[in-house]
Design an enzyme around this catalytic site. Structure first.
Site, short mmCIF file in Angstrom:
data_model
loop_
_atom_site.label_atom_id
_atom_site.label_comp_id
_atom_site.label_asym_id
_atom_site.label_seq_id
_atom_site.Cartn_x
_atom_site.Cartn_y
_atom_site.Cartn_z
N CYS A 124 0.84 -1.20 0.00
CA CYS A 124 0.00 0.00 0.00
C CYS A 124 0.88 1.25 0.00
O CYS A 124 0.68 2.18 -0.79
CB CYS A 124 -0.92 -0.03 1.22
SG CYS A 124 -2.16 1.25 1.25
N CYS A 125 1.88 1.28 0.88
CA CYS A 125 2.79 2.43 0.93
C CYS A 125 3.57 2.57 -0.36
O CYS A 125 3.84 3.69 -0.82
CB CYS A 125 3.78 2.30 2.09
SG CYS A 125 3.12 2.76 3.69
N CYS A 162 7.62 4.03 5.52
CA CYS A 162 6.74 3.85 4.37
C CYS A 162 7.54 3.40 3.15
O CYS A 162 6.98 2.81 2.23
CB CYS A 162 5.99 5.14 4.07
SG CYS A 162 7.04 6.48 3.46
N CYS A 215 -3.38 4.07 9.74
CA CYS A 215 -2.08 3.51 10.16
C CYS A 215 -1.38 4.36 11.21
O CYS A 215 -0.18 4.20 11.44
CB CYS A 215 -1.17 3.37 8.94
SG CYS A 215 -1.90 2.40 7.62
N CYS A 270 -0.98 8.26 7.47
CA CYS A 270 -2.35 8.05 7.00
C CYS A 270 -3.23 7.66 8.19
O CYS A 270 -2.76 7.03 9.15
CB CYS A 270 -2.39 6.95 5.95
SG CYS A 270 -1.57 7.38 4.41
#
Ligand code: SF4
Length: 238
Positions: free
Chosen positions: A114-115, A225, A201, A198
């Site tokens: 995702c990162c 990240c 997280c 985010c």
């Protein structure tokens, strides 16, 4: 003249230098980089307190220094509002994001992926599109377990200098600097956050580790990240 990459143990400077000395050192590093690279030096502004300090320092060196912000669809409302304020004040701050679809709750099942999609890829694009030779970050070596081995001047990607001008600052000194210069910060700090990311997280914690609230409960807990650890040149093949 290009900046010289020097590998040195600077951790002792965290405690040996006072804030005024550190500010002079940071300004000197940015000034040297600006002399060497001019408009191809760009500040990565994450909208956190450290970035706010670095952005303020860079503007003291030259109001012409540009910056970029990488945002994601998961940034908290407060951070998005703060970003809009910053960009309105500094139009030379360019915003990058990746709006491609990602699997639902990828941040839970594969936060690294995702990162990579939402943060690392837009950072690569920023560096490419802004024609960056030297990017400037707010990374500090006392932030957490993953940040102890950086240098003030690095070349992790060939041809891309990374400058970490506040590497030896302590958290307290960042807040001192911001207070002295009355620099506005993200309102989330008022709620108790110490490191901002985010929304899904990022948590408020009481841990001594400044980044302990990041990716809590995952293998990435307190980690990165990827923008400081992954290759950033766009010709890199994943
Ligand atoms: S911080 Fe979380 S939501 Fe944001 S890009 Fe990384 S994994 Fe995804």
């Amino acid at each position: 003249m290009p900046l010289r990459i020097i590998e040195e143990d600077i951790k002792h400077l965290v405690y040996d230098m006072n804030l005024a000395q550190k500010v002079e050192r940071s300004l000197s590093l940015i000034t040297q980089a600006y002399s060497a690279y001019g408009g191809r030096i760009v500040v990565a502004n994450s909208l956190g307190k450290d970035s706010c300090a670095v952005w303020h320092l860079a503007k003291r060196v030259s109001p012409d220094i540009r910056g970029f912000i990488v945002t994601t669809r998961f940034k908290p409302r407060e951070t998005v509002q703060f970003m809009h304020k910053m960009v309105a004040q500094y139009p030379e701050l360019k915003v990058f994001s990746n709006e491609e679809p990602v699997p639902d709750k990828l941040y839970e099942t594969d936060p690294d992926r995702c990162c990579d999609i939402l943060k690392v890829q837009p950072t690569r694009r920023a560096i490419e599109e802004m024609d960056v030779t030297c990017w400037v970050t707010g990374l500090r070596c006392t932030e957490g377990r993953t940040r102890t081995d950086f240098q003030e001047i690095e070349e992790r990607d060939k041809g891309l200098i990374k400058l970490n001008p506040i590497l030896i600052w302590q958290e307290r000194e960042v807040w001192q600097y911001l207070a002295i210069h009355q620099v506005p910060v993200n309102p989330l700090y008022e709620k108790g956050y110490r490191s901002l990311g985010c929304e899904p997280c990022t948590r408020i914690t009481n841990s001594p580790d400044e980044r302990a609230g990041r990716w809590v409960g995952t293998g990435k807990s307190g980690g990165e990240c990827g923008i400081h650890t992954r290759p950033l040149k766009i010709d890199y093949q994943i």
